[in-house]
Scaffold this motif. Structure first.
Motif, PDB file in Angstrom:
ATOM      1  N   GLN A  19      -3.465  -1.949  -2.409  1.00 39.17           N
ATOM      2  CA  GLN A  19      -4.339  -0.807  -2.229  1.00 39.17           C
ATOM      3  C   GLN A  19      -3.540   0.492  -2.145  1.00 39.17           C
ATOM      4  OE1 GLN A  19      -6.529  -1.593   1.407  1.00 39.17           O
ATOM      5  NE2 GLN A  19      -4.744  -1.342   2.731  1.00 39.17           N
ATOM      6  N   TYR A  20      -4.135   1.566  -2.692  1.00 40.66           N
ATOM      7  CA  TYR A  20      -3.610   2.935  -2.581  1.00 40.66           C
ATOM      8  C   TYR A  20      -2.231   3.085  -3.236  1.00 40.66           C
ATOM      9  CZ  TYR A  20      -6.886   2.096   1.288  1.00 40.66           C
ATOM     10  OH  TYR A  20      -7.941   1.680   2.053  1.00 40.66           O
ATOM     11  N   ASN A  21      -1.996   2.341  -4.320  1.00 42.36           N
ATOM     12  CA  ASN A  21      -0.714   2.393  -5.008  1.00 42.36           C
ATOM     13  C   ASN A  21      -0.837   3.147  -6.328  1.00 42.36           C
ATOM     14  OD1 ASN A  21       0.811   0.547  -3.160  1.00 42.36           O
ATOM     15  ND2 ASN A  21      -0.759  -0.890  -3.834  1.00 42.36           N
ATOM     16  N   TYR A  22       0.295   3.657  -6.801  1.00 42.58           N
ATOM     17  CA  TYR A  22       0.362   4.393  -8.068  1.00 42.58           C
ATOM     18  C   TYR A  22       1.397   3.705  -8.955  1.00 42.58           C
ATOM     19  CZ  TYR A  22       0.935   8.383 -11.284  1.00 42.58           C
ATOM     20  OH  TYR A  22       0.999   9.205 -12.386  1.00 42.58           O
ATOM     21  N   SER A  23       0.931   3.192 -10.083  1.00 39.26           N
ATOM     22  CA  SER A  23       1.795   2.522 -11.043  1.00 39.26           C
ATOM     23  C   SER A  23       1.725   3.279 -12.358  1.00 39.26           C
ATOM     24  CB  SER A  23       1.322   1.073 -11.233  1.00 39.26           C
ATOM     25  OG  SER A  23       2.126   0.392 -12.174  1.00 39.26           O
ATOM     26  N   GLN A  57       0.821  -1.203   0.000  1.00 39.25           N
ATOM     27  CA  GLN A  57       0.000   0.000   0.000  1.00 39.25           C
ATOM     28  C   GLN A  57       0.863   1.264   0.000  1.00 39.25           C
ATOM     29  OE1 GLN A  57      -2.395  -0.310   3.573  1.00 39.25           O
ATOM     30  NE2 GLN A  57      -0.658  -0.072   4.952  1.00 39.25           N
ATOM     31  N   TYR A  58       0.260   2.350  -0.495  1.00 34.19           N
ATOM     32  CA  TYR A  58       0.891   3.682  -0.508  1.00 34.19           C
ATOM     33  C   TYR A  58       2.247   3.662  -1.226  1.00 34.19           C
ATOM     34  CZ  TYR A  58      -2.292   3.897   3.535  1.00 34.19           C
ATOM     35  OH  TYR A  58      -3.368   3.784   4.379  1.00 34.19           O
ATOM     36  N   CYS A  59       2.394   2.831  -2.228  1.00 36.59           N
ATOM     37  CA  CYS A  59       3.672   2.711  -2.930  1.00 36.59           C
ATOM     38  C   CYS A  59       3.550   3.254  -4.349  1.00 36.59           C
ATOM     39  CB  CYS A  59       4.115   1.253  -2.985  1.00 36.59           C
ATOM     40  SG  CYS A  59       4.511   0.527  -1.370  1.00 36.59           S
ATOM     41  N   MET A  61      -4.104 -20.338  -4.205  1.00 35.34           N
ATOM     42  CA  MET A  61      -4.121 -18.874  -4.301  1.00 35.34           C
ATOM     43  C   MET A  61      -5.576 -18.411  -4.242  1.00 35.34           C
ATOM     44  SD  MET A  61      -2.164 -16.513  -7.081  1.00 35.34           S
ATOM     45  CE  MET A  61      -2.075 -14.726  -6.912  1.00 35.34           C
ATOM     46  N   HIS A  62      -5.895 -17.610  -3.222  1.00 36.46           N
ATOM     47  CA  HIS A  62      -7.299 -17.242  -3.046  1.00 36.46           C
ATOM     48  C   HIS A  62      -7.448 -15.996  -2.179  1.00 36.46           C
ATOM     49  CE1 HIS A  62      -7.306 -18.849   1.112  1.00 36.46           C
ATOM     50  NE2 HIS A  62      -6.610 -19.868   0.634  1.00 36.46           N
ATOM     51  N   ASP A  63      -8.617 -15.379  -2.275  1.00 31.79           N
ATOM     52  CA  ASP A  63      -9.035 -14.252  -1.434  1.00 31.79           C
ATOM     53  C   ASP A  63      -8.070 -13.078  -1.545  1.00 31.79           C
ATOM     54  OD1 ASP A  63     -11.491 -15.297  -0.078  1.00 31.79           O
ATOM     55  OD2 ASP A  63     -10.086 -16.862   0.505  1.00 31.79           O
ATOM     56  N   LEU A  64      -8.162 -12.407  -2.690  1.00 31.88           N
ATOM     57  CA  LEU A  64      -7.303 -11.278  -3.014  1.00 31.88           C
ATOM     58  C   LEU A  64      -8.147 -10.029  -3.222  1.00 31.88           C
ATOM     59  CD1 LEU A  64      -5.128 -13.119  -5.678  1.00 31.88           C
ATOM     60  CD2 LEU A  64      -4.746 -13.022  -3.206  1.00 31.88           C
ATOM     61  N   VAL A  65      -7.575  -8.873  -2.912  1.00 28.09           N
ATOM     62  CA  VAL A  65      -8.256  -7.593  -3.099  1.00 28.09           C
ATOM     63  C   VAL A  65      -7.311  -6.631  -3.815  1.00 28.09           C
ATOM     64  CG1 VAL A  65      -9.280  -5.581  -1.964  1.00 28.09           C
ATOM     65  CG2 VAL A  65      -9.742  -7.883  -1.079  1.00 28.09           C
ATOM     66  N   VAL A  66      -7.824  -5.982  -4.859  1.00 29.45           N
ATOM     67  CA  VAL A  66      -7.090  -4.922  -5.566  1.00 29.45           C
ATOM     68  C   VAL A  66      -8.019  -3.714  -5.582  1.00 29.45           C
ATOM     69  CG1 VAL A  66      -5.931  -4.247  -7.698  1.00 29.45           C
ATOM     70  CG2 VAL A  66      -5.915  -6.648  -6.969  1.00 29.45           C
ATOM     71  N   ARG A  67      -7.722  -2.677  -4.781  1.00 33.95           N
ATOM     72  CA  ARG A  67      -8.682  -1.587  -4.633  1.00 33.95           C
ATOM     73  C   ARG A  67      -7.989  -0.225  -4.505  1.00 33.95           C
ATOM     74  NH1 ARG A  67     -10.902  -2.917   1.503  1.00 33.95           N
ATOM     75  NH2 ARG A  67      -8.973  -2.458   2.630  1.00 33.95           N
ATOM     76  N   TYR A  68      -8.648   0.786  -5.043  1.00 39.19           N
ATOM     77  CA  TYR A  68      -8.240   2.187  -4.915  1.00 39.19           C
ATOM     78  C   TYR A  68      -6.777   2.393  -5.329  1.00 39.19           C
ATOM     79  CZ  TYR A  68     -12.706   3.098  -2.656  1.00 39.19           C
ATOM     80  OH  TYR A  68     -14.057   3.222  -2.394  1.00 39.19           O
ATOM     81  N   ASN A  69      -6.425   1.788  -6.455  1.00 33.55           N
ATOM     82  CA  ASN A  69      -5.118   2.005  -7.062  1.00 33.55           C
ATOM     83  C   ASN A  69      -5.284   2.788  -8.355  1.00 33.55           C
ATOM     84  OD1 ASN A  69      -3.434   0.017  -5.321  1.00 33.55           O
ATOM     85  ND2 ASN A  69      -5.114  -1.260  -6.061  1.00 33.55           N
ATOM     86  N   ILE A  70      -4.170   3.335  -8.857  1.00 36.40           N
ATOM     87  CA  ILE A  70      -4.147   4.037 -10.134  1.00 36.40           C
ATOM     88  C   ILE A  70      -3.065   3.430 -11.011  1.00 36.40           C
ATOM     89  CG2 ILE A  70      -3.634   6.238 -11.280  1.00 36.40           C
ATOM     90  CD1 ILE A  70      -4.894   7.656  -8.911  1.00 36.40           C
ATOM     91  N   SER A  71      -3.404   3.224 -12.282  1.00 38.67           N
ATOM     92  CA  SER A  71      -2.431   2.816 -13.292  1.00 38.67           C
ATOM     93  C   SER A  71      -2.524   3.788 -14.456  1.00 38.67           C
ATOM     94  CB  SER A  71      -2.719   1.387 -13.776  1.00 38.67           C
ATOM     95  OG  SER A  71      -1.953   1.086 -14.930  1.00 38.67           O
TER      96      SER A  71
END
Length: 696
Positions: free
Chosen positions: A290-294, A260-262, A313-323
């Motif tokens: 979450q909350y990352n900028y790529s 996060q925040y990266c 591999m299970h139960d993953l979240v990808v949220r509030y990021n920007i690409s």
């Protein structure tokens, strides 16, 4: 405990010392790392290297054990900056089956990727089912090693390291990775890790290793419980030789991993696949991006991959990021998913409230905003995302029609001509795709969802700030209510630190939860921020026009423009519509151990939300102006102290321009030099000011 403290000894190492000395005072200091290696250190002992001095050789700890309460500490002393451990072709620091150790404020320098055959700092545990406790790595600079800058690994059943903290450090110009961990696969040998405020850059990869993904920034694996935050990774991976390549910041074989925040940008893959920003890879469970900028990466902004023989591999979240403009090579995706059928593939992933922007690459590659490269997925939901792509680029491209639901997203191309590739069937409008696939519907197909409108971003923002939603955006309040409709908690905040909506309120589409009052000023309106020399000190002054819930200003300083430390704080005025002036004096800035110190303000609201000011630089010799970090560089640097909007040009030795860019509103300019430039001295000019850049 008191007995151990009483027995603890501090040893000094100085270039003016002698190994025949007792080492217990600066006047009787040892001289070499070899003398330190010969000592039997006890819990609580400290080994201090004279700051600003260079010590040739390696440090090797084989039988010395500290404890969490009484760690063995290695660090610099004095005011001349960090000591340098120049280990040549050998490892800089090696610890075998040892815990309770701390490395602080040290520079480890190898002989270069071609000459060194080791890692910079390496911890290895092969004891039988042993969990070693308490490792601390803080304010390290590790470069010039063929393998990994900082490598922590174990290889014996469930053995590993617990309670590990890696902070405020830089890993650059290393071959395989900046920072890497591993455990005996597929065991989660490690637990309770934290990686924060670290930077990994200019780690190129190794062409001679075609079977390994090399050129990673930060990669963690084999850990149960790990947070990676406030880190950057850039300009890594250009010499990778494997088809499946590196990434800027990623993890595999981890449980409860949060990144996060990266920020991750300008990473490469040597002309091969991957080379992206962020990745949750094989065997990750209960993990979050979450909350990352790529941005501007060869590969995906956000990648999910499962491979054969990994753990489930299970139960993953990808949220509030920007690409922004990722997937520049090999027809990849802003968000890309690939899974082998191993153990059911990837199960349960919620991808929501991200903003994905794709301009067409000049090289002819054809990326997609969301690209599902395989089947073997189930329980995937893609909701409330902004997916924007130039004409001719796919907004959605899949090789499966099952296991995934798209609901409540905004799909947009600047010309209005869109492209959906649904398992080779192609559609040019949202309605055509919806009717054919039953995607973007709820209630058994009777309720249409999704939008095709221009998002309405603010017109004045730069970088990630360009993707805040304007007060007139049609996406405000148009998101599906994740909690009430699907029982999915959206988390506490958006990408920008704004709170997510209350349970009954509709949210926005995309990474910005800005509301209709977005045109109102930020909680603190900063009107001025200057930094100037005052004798041997630095005088910082700033002013606000208004404040709302302003708790304090934290003053942060950096010797390299990347790793910042708090040097003081000044209380705010809470909520006020009046103008206020502030100042802070940072005494004796030569203590930072550099010729130029970079400052920023961290303004903190009463609810903990914070914002950073632009950067300002002051030279220890008594001038203020431009600052360039890192310098020397192997390909990328940041220029600070520039007039906002100024044109910045880099010239070679005969005056030919090799790069032109524009400074941001915050007064910084990212300089990513073209590959292939000859090593030497270049001139960076911004208006009437200029500064030298040394390219290695």
């Amino acid at each position: 405990m008191g007995t151990l403290s009483a027995r603890a000894t501090t040893y000094y190492v100085s270039s003016s010392g002698y190994d025949s000395n007792v080492g217990t005072s600066a006047a009787q200091a040892w001289r070499t790392p070899a003398r330190v290696n010969a000592a039997t250190l006890q819990p609580g002992d400290r080994v201090l290297f004279e700051g600003g001095q260079t010590f040739s050789g390696s440090l090797r700890m084989r039988s010395n054990q500290g404890t969490a309460a009484q760690p063995i500490v290695f660090r610099s002393y004095g005011t001349a900056g960090p000591a340098v451990i120049a280990s040549g072709a050998e490892v800089g620091f090696y610890a075998h089956n040892a815990g309770g150790l701390e490395l602080r404020n040290l520079t480890f320098r190898g002989a270069g990727i071609a000459a060194s055959q080791a890692s910079g700092v390496q911890f290895y545990n092969d004891s039988t089912n042993a969990h070693l406790q308490h490792l601390r790595f803080d304010s390290l600079d590790i470069s010039g090693y063929q393998r990994v800058g900082l490598e922590v690994g174990s290889w014996n059943g469930t053995s590993g390291y617990d309670n590990v903290r890696i902070t405020n450090s830089q890993f650059h110009a290393n071959g395989e990775s900046g920072l890497s961990s591993y455990a005996y696969f597929p065991e989660l040998g490690h637990s309770d890790w934290y990686v924060g405020n670290c930077n990994a850059y200019d780690n190129p990869g190794r062409q001679e290793l075609p079977n390994s993904a090399t050129g990673n920034g930060i990669v963690v694996s084999g850990i149960d419980g790990v947070i990676v935050e406030h880190c950057t990774a850039y300009h890594n991976g250009w010499l990778n030789a494997r088809g499946g390549g590196p990434a800027g910041i990623w993890g595999w074989d981890c449980n409860n991993l949060t990144i996060q925040y990266c920020e991750s940008h300008h990473n490469e893959a040597g002309g091969r696949r991957d080379g992206g920003g962020f990745d949750l890879d094989g065997g990750c469970t209960n993990s979050v991006l979450q909350y990352n900028y790529s941005h501007d990466n060869d590969g995906p902004g956000y990648l999910l991959v499962q491979f054969d023989y990994a753990r489930p591999m299970h139960d993953l979240v990808v949220r509030y990021n920007i690409s922004k403009n990722d997937a520049r090579q090999q027809d990849q995706g802003g968000i890309l998913v690939y899974s082998e059928p191993w153990l059911g593939g990837i199960v349960n992933a919620d991808i929501y409230n991200n903003t994905i922007i794709l301009d067409r690459p000049a090289n002819g590659s054809s990326p997609s905003a969301v690209y599902l490269l395989s089947g073997n997925i189930s329980g995937f939901t893609v909701r409330n995302n902004i997916l924007q792509a130039d004409p001719g680029l796919c907004l959605v491209r899949t090789f499966t029609t099952t296991g995934v639901r798209f609901e409540g997203n905004d799909y947009w191309s600047p010309t209005g001509v869109m492209k959906f590739d649904w398992n080779t069937a192609q559609y040019s409008t949202l309605s055509a795709w919806r009717n054919a696939s039953a995607q973007e519907t709820l209630a058994g197909g009777s309720r249409a969802t999704g939008m095709s409108v221009a998002p309405g971003f603010v017109s004045t923002g730069t970088g990630a700030q360009a993707f805040l939603l304007d007060a007139t955006s049609p996406l405000l309040g148009q998101g599906l209510n994740l909690l009430t409709e699907f029982g999915l908690s959206p988390g506490p905040r958006d990408f920008y630190g704004l709170p997510t909506p209350a349970a009954a309120a509709p949210g926005n589409i995309g990474a910005s939860e800005a509301r209709l009052d977005i045109s109102t000023p930020l909680p603190v309106e900063l009107t001025r921020f200057t930094a100037a020399p005052q004798g041997a000190d630095a005088l910082l002054r700033w002013a606000t026009a208004s404040e709302k819930n302003n708790d304090r200003f934290e003053i942060e300083a950096s010797a390299d423009g990347r790793t910042f430390r708090r040097v003081g704080q000044v209380p705010g005025h809470g909520s006020s519509t009046q103008a206020h002036d502030y100042q802070f004096v940072d005494p004796n800035i030569a203590r930072h151990g550099t010729s130029q110190v970079v400052y920023r303000l961290r303004q903190v609201d009463r609810d903990g939300t914070f914002h950073y000011s632009p950067l300002r630089a002051v030279a220890a010799g008594g001038t203020a102006g431009l600052a360039l970090f890192p310098n020397p560089t192997t390909g990328a640097a940041s220029l600070v102290g520039v007039q906002p909007g100024a044109v910045v040009t880099v010239f070679d030795a005969v005056g030919r321009p090799v790069l032109t860019t524009t400074a941001t509103a915050g007064g910084t300019a990212a300089l990513v030099l073209p590959r292939g430039l000859a090593a030497g001295v270049y001139m960076v000019r911004a208006g009437a000011a200029a500064i030298r850049l040394n390219l290695e």
